[in-house]
Design a protein around this motif. Structure first.
Motif, mmCIF file in Angstrom:
data_model
loop_
_atom_site.group_PDB
_atom_site.id
_atom_site.type_symbol
_atom_site.label_atom_id
_atom_site.label_comp_id
_atom_site.label_asym_id
_atom_site.label_seq_id
_atom_site.Cartn_x
_atom_site.Cartn_y
_atom_site.Cartn_z
ATOM 1 N N LEU A 74 -16.123 0.307 -6.337
ATOM 2 C CA LEU A 74 -15.025 1.249 -6.547
ATOM 3 C C LEU A 74 -13.775 0.533 -6.066
ATOM 4 O O LEU A 74 -13.607 0.312 -4.859
ATOM 5 N N GLN A 75 -12.926 0.140 -6.999
ATOM 6 C CA GLN A 75 -11.798 -0.739 -6.677
ATOM 7 C C GLN A 75 -10.486 0.011 -6.802
ATOM 8 O O GLN A 75 -10.065 0.370 -7.906
ATOM 9 N N GLY A 76 -9.851 0.259 -5.660
ATOM 10 C CA GLY A 76 -8.532 0.871 -5.686
ATOM 11 C C GLY A 76 -7.487 -0.096 -6.213
ATOM 12 O O GLY A 76 -7.597 -1.296 -6.007
ATOM 13 N N LEU A 77 -6.493 0.440 -6.892
ATOM 14 C CA LEU A 77 -5.405 -0.432 -7.349
ATOM 15 C C LEU A 77 -4.151 0.375 -7.615
ATOM 16 O O LEU A 77 -4.210 1.557 -7.936
ATOM 17 N N ILE A 78 -3.025 -0.273 -7.448
ATOM 18 C CA ILE A 78 -1.739 0.260 -7.908
ATOM 19 C C ILE A 78 -1.073 -0.835 -8.713
ATOM 20 O O ILE A 78 -0.681 -1.874 -8.184
ATOM 21 N N LEU B 15 -7.869 5.022 -0.400
ATOM 22 C CA LEU B 15 -8.573 3.825 -0.871
ATOM 23 C C LEU B 15 -7.783 3.183 -2.018
ATOM 24 O O LEU B 15 -7.630 1.954 -2.077
ATOM 25 N N MET B 16 -7.272 4.035 -2.903
ATOM 26 C CA MET B 16 -6.457 3.544 -4.017
ATOM 27 C C MET B 16 -5.202 2.851 -3.501
ATOM 28 O O MET B 16 -4.887 1.725 -3.896
ATOM 29 N N ALA B 17 -4.492 3.530 -2.598
ATOM 30 C CA ALA B 17 -3.225 2.972 -2.119
ATOM 31 C C ALA B 17 -3.439 1.663 -1.374
ATOM 32 O O ALA B 17 -2.627 0.742 -1.476
ATOM 33 N N LYS B 18 -4.541 1.559 -0.673
ATOM 34 C CA LYS B 18 -4.843 0.315 0.041
ATOM 35 C C LYS B 18 -5.239 -0.801 -0.926
ATOM 36 O O LYS B 18 -5.377 -1.962 -0.531
ATOM 37 N N GLN B 19 -5.465 -0.426 -2.181
ATOM 38 C CA GLN B 19 -5.929 -1.379 -3.193
ATOM 39 C C GLN B 19 -7.206 -2.066 -2.682
ATOM 40 O O GLN B 19 -7.428 -3.266 -2.918
ATOM 41 N N ALA B 20 -8.015 -1.278 -2.004
ATOM 42 C CA ALA B 20 -9.222 -1.813 -1.378
ATOM 43 C C ALA B 20 -10.433 -1.589 -2.278
ATOM 44 O O ALA B 20 -10.402 -0.811 -3.231
ATOM 45 N N ARG B 21 -11.482 -2.293 -1.942
ATOM 46 C CA ARG B 21 -12.712 -2.298 -2.727
ATOM 47 C C ARG B 21 -13.833 -1.708 -1.890
ATOM 48 O O ARG B 21 -14.106 -2.176 -0.787
ATOM 49 N N LEU B 22 -14.453 -0.685 -2.446
ATOM 50 C CA LEU B 22 -15.624 -0.080 -1.815
ATOM 51 C C LEU B 22 -16.834 -0.548 -2.621
ATOM 52 O O LEU B 22 -17.005 -0.132 -3.772
ATOM 53 N N GLN B 23 -17.624 -1.432 -2.028
ATOM 54 C CA GLN B 23 -18.685 -2.106 -2.784
ATOM 55 C C GLN B 23 -20.048 -1.631 -2.327
ATOM 56 O O GLN B 23 -20.463 -1.925 -1.204
ATOM 57 N N ILE C 171 -5.084 -4.081 3.307
ATOM 58 C CA ILE C 171 -4.682 -4.024 1.901
ATOM 59 C C ILE C 171 -5.481 -5.081 1.150
ATOM 60 O O ILE C 171 -5.610 -6.218 1.614
ATOM 61 N N ALA C 172 -6.030 -4.686 0.007
ATOM 62 C CA ALA C 172 -6.883 -5.575 -0.794
ATOM 63 C C ALA C 172 -8.162 -5.958 -0.063
ATOM 64 O O ALA C 172 -8.829 -6.920 -0.452
ATOM 65 N N ALA D 83 0.838 -1.198 0.000
ATOM 66 C CA ALA D 83 0.000 0.000 0.000
ATOM 67 C C ALA D 83 0.872 1.247 0.000
ATOM 68 O O ALA D 83 0.450 2.312 0.410
ATOM 69 N N ALA E 29 -22.512 -0.496 -7.162
ATOM 70 C CA ALA E 29 -21.280 -0.527 -7.948
ATOM 71 C C ALA E 29 -20.068 -0.700 -7.036
ATOM 72 O O ALA E 29 -20.141 -0.512 -5.828
#
Lengths: 335, 335, 335, 335
Positions: B279-283, C272-280, C250-251, B100, B277
């Motif tokens: 919202l999927q964070g990613l690097i 949220l992006m850095a954690k590579q997490a999903r907000l559903q 993370i994830a 992260a 929907a």
């Protein structure tokens, strides 16, 4: 209207053409479809040839495509003039598989589409892809959706995957086309150089003549630098499954579709276990799957390969052509 | 060999070229790579411009492509002469995301690839796609893999899905190309008619000039008959996310990639909820993801769009070009 | 029969009890249900309080449980005397989410279950779990299924995962119970020591008093040795989401359920992006989800926590109790 | 230290105890473990009995648990005194399966853990669950992880699912316990009433004496009102697979684990197809899977069932007890 009925005890000679009354007006939630095409599948052949007994006078054929002639009260999805195509499981609309037999399948457990007109609940049909002929649309119900289900729904196919197809039947050809349209590598087998040339023309990256290479599982391993095929479209059944297990990649996926070589046989289960591979049984798919496939066909422009077309009264000849095994792609009826 | 170091406190004027000793022989499990190209990403810009402080003298650039010059003991995956490309997370080889932050990322937490030679463990690189130039290969480490991860790994993209891309940066263009190679429908936004023409030439099915259509979320709904986009490649961040939420389909997928418009902002969470929907964070992604993407690039023949190329000593000019926002696709360094 | 109607312009004082004719006999495919219980949810409160306007005279309440009194032609799933419970989306039977509004939801877009009798298509109900009272069954339609959907359907919860629940509303308590029944670790927040004691009694492995720990996201990290929560049952909305993002692994996976603190707000998207997490995002679930949840409730013996029960004529008092925020678990109506 | 070597040509009489030098100090990245326990699996038996030939003098046993005695440079995951347990595939750390043989498996392709001390790279071990004895921990490497992989990783087990286990070997008992800890319904088969009583005591919801019910597939259908088992833990192989196919639900999942009844046989593939079921081969799992399982064991408090324990010098007796088939759960070695 004209209709084909299958008389006892079945057999291609028992496919009889009749003139009957039309189906009348659609009730609430129903549509009336003027059918113009169907297509032949192995499952239809099993029924027509009498190998799987059905009710006396059964109207055969699971695939049906045509034009909406009238729309019942409350139907909003279709309008008169829409081109439509039938679904294989009229009651499996969405979600995981919920059927393990053919009791609700048109042309087997219930009457099918070897007829000129039919009235059915609207959800027994979906829109046909734009730009498709009726014959092309008719190939989707069984063969097209089986290939889609195997690769996309069950397999989660991604670009770069390797797909192995066996032979030149409708499902295999459709799988080859779909796989190429999604960026996969395709290895296809066949028994003649002529068919192999046609497979190459459709985009097959590698081909194997299985008469010359009876151990084609090893050949697939060699062609993939020892990785094997990520997806095997296994239409053969127990006679080909041992080679398919040799061909599949570690953690790969074999779609168990076919019973061409029988209903059971000697399977090397320990190899399947060691490969950590998945043998996934399937029968066609849901209405949702069909709708999603049709979206894909419209955007990719993919068109099914039609081998030949017969008129409705020549349905027995069409099945005899299928029996010969000489076809490449789909055999259709147009009427 | 020549190398770029970033002096305190950062900023494009602080990117200094030096001549230094080469890295010497690779140890066990290591390879020595003669780098020939890199490419610029927003993340590299954040570092180079000093907005994200790094160690004094940090060698910037996460992307690196070149030729294996020497191979250490025990390395079997690579041989001298192989074309290779670096990975973004050298320690994330496989499995779910496990990072992260950027502490292990070349060009940020550790030295990167703005240099002519490097010795690293072999698993810091993968093979480059066959037929790629070094500049083309260098675009894959960050931008290419981000697009692949978003669409294929996280999104499970299938033919017929609708993909929305924003603007003409490297990730968006790559996503457009990948989506088309896999049979998807693509809607792309941009701010100028010239760029829109280029998006169409790359295969975009629909385009939106977001200056003319500031409510482009609604426009996407209109273009999809009210279904919305199945996947949104959201590179903008909080400034564009509200429109992306308007654009996404029910049960759709927004890849949260970008911080172009800031690190946070006012988000209509209730709309995201109602849309059901994701919202999927990613690097970027793992080494396995890169290997699988490269397999896809080889079989599809997809090549990245390169906007322009600069020599190593003109790295600051390259970043100034990036700052201008005039590029379409990737800006590269070749050396 | 008795029925509650909501008069314009809404508000708890506008909930009026009437005596009306019964619904008559069920038609084909329908059942007549003698309702005995409902339960209160935030969504019902929004409607009843007039914050979300509905049709004049709307019968409120999405949750309804009772006994089948009569069965229409063709109904095979239910028999007279069966205990049943209503579904939230009567038309979402299976497959992915297909709704983004409340137009078809009983008690909002259509009449609900604050009534003694109703005739509806059979698929608007499912069997209630064996051994459940009507009040217990009524808690499943909205709150129970939301928790199940979040953890099991969307989250793929497995034993050993860490689940974070916020507060002591119906969804949170249900999620705590479900998570424990599936072998997960649970961290629960609340504002009073009394409620915290009850959370512990229900099996919460760790508790956080969020008044004392306003940065409870960090506390969750500390309690999990820096791993964070695999699943966050985010019922708060924008006011709590920043802490939930701090808390998630993370994830990891945040179920975006609630609008308790508003319809939008300032969200740290870059985290949220850095954690590579999903907000559903999600709203309740499908009929299939409900059937599968009920199977789980029967085998685990899990029973919902009922805070209090009111008679039908005291519906406004029930909502006032909900407004007070003093409840722990579900507030029910029984009649 | 003491060690067991397997002399040519294998066979239980060829398991010889020796005194040898200790392994010395751990190098960089390595740990030295004082092993205290192992456990017996069918795979170990195949090796020990000489049915699968190995290198002369091979040290058998894949399972090993003990205490870290010394830690090499750079090791941060473990400290002296930590309780650890070995992994089955030392090089499969994460991601999808990547192995289809036993060349890297301790006790088969490389030396195993029938020894008092070993030095290995740290990632060949994980932490043992808190509160586990060494014998309990040793059961996890092969049997425990196989059951976890089958149900949780491959199967995505959820509460309410029905799991079928066959017999009373280590994998089956572990699967029964795991399934109950996650809220599933369990049907277990066995051949004696005594074992059946023990299965019930462990929580089996239904039991079948397969000697009395040779068509136990039908019995499973009857016990589930015709739904069948969602997951079958198929440890028998070709001899039991036909009944397992009868037992499985539509769209269900059969974990193909065992070769107890042979390496191949007559399989009714058309039934598997019609059921639309998945036959998933597997061999144990990855290091990540083991870490995640151990998290689950710690939070659920689940402990493996140990049938009996033998000292290291009685390893042949332990295998003879395994051969007898009288055990219920795991047979261990402790030393």
């Amino acid at each position: 209207m004209r209709v084909i009925n299958l008389k006892s005890p079945g057999g291609l000679d028992q496919l009889k053409l009749h003139e009957v009354e039309g189906p009348g007006e659609p009730g609430p939630g129903e549509i009336c479809v003027r059918l113009h095409a169907s297509s032949l599948n192995f499952h239809d052949y099993i029924v027509a040839s009498g190998k799987s007994p059905t009710e006396e006078g059964r109207i055969p054929m699971a695939d049906g495509a045509g034009v909406v002639e009238a729309v019942g009260k409350g139907v909003t999805e279709f309008a008169t003039g829409d081109h439509v195509v039938s679904t294989f499981f009229p009651h499996w609309l969405d979600g995981p598989a919920r059927v393990a037999d053919f009791k609700t399948v048109p042309g087997d457990g219930v009457d099918g589409y070897a007829r000129e007109q039919v009235v059915r609940p609207a959800h027994w049909f979906t829109h046909a892809p734009e730009g498709y002929t009726h014959a092309e649309a008719a190939t989707l119900t069984t063969a097209g959706l089986t290939a889609w289900r195997a690769l996309v729904v069950d397999g989660g196919l991604k670009a770069g995957d390797t797909v192995l197809t066996l032979g030149t039947g409708g499902v295999s050809i459709f799988a080859l086309q779909l796989a190429k349209a999604m960026g996969a590598r395709v290895i296809s087998t066949s028994s003649t150089e002529e068919k192999i040339a046609r497979l190459k023309a459709l985009g097959a990256d590698h081909t194997i003549n299985y008469r010359e290479e009876p151990e084609w599982g090893k050949k697939v391993q060699a062609l993939t630098s020892g990785r094997g095929a990520d997806h095997v479209i296994e239409v053969g059944g127990p006679g080909t499954l041992p080679q398919s297990i040799d061909a599949v990649a570690i953690a790969g996926h074999i779609s168990l579709i076919g019973v061409l070589t029988g209903r059971g046989g000697d399977i090397p289960t320990s190899k399947l276990m060691a490969k950590q591979a998945r043998l996934q049984g399937l029968i066609v798919g849901s209405r949702r799957h069909q709708v999603e496939m049709i979206r894909a066909l419209e955007i990719t422009g993919l068109k099914p390969v039609i081998d030949s077309s017969f008129s409705l009264d020549r349905i027995a000849d069409a099945f005899r052509h299928q029996e010969s095994g000489k076809h490449f792609g789909k055999i259709c009826l147009e009427f």
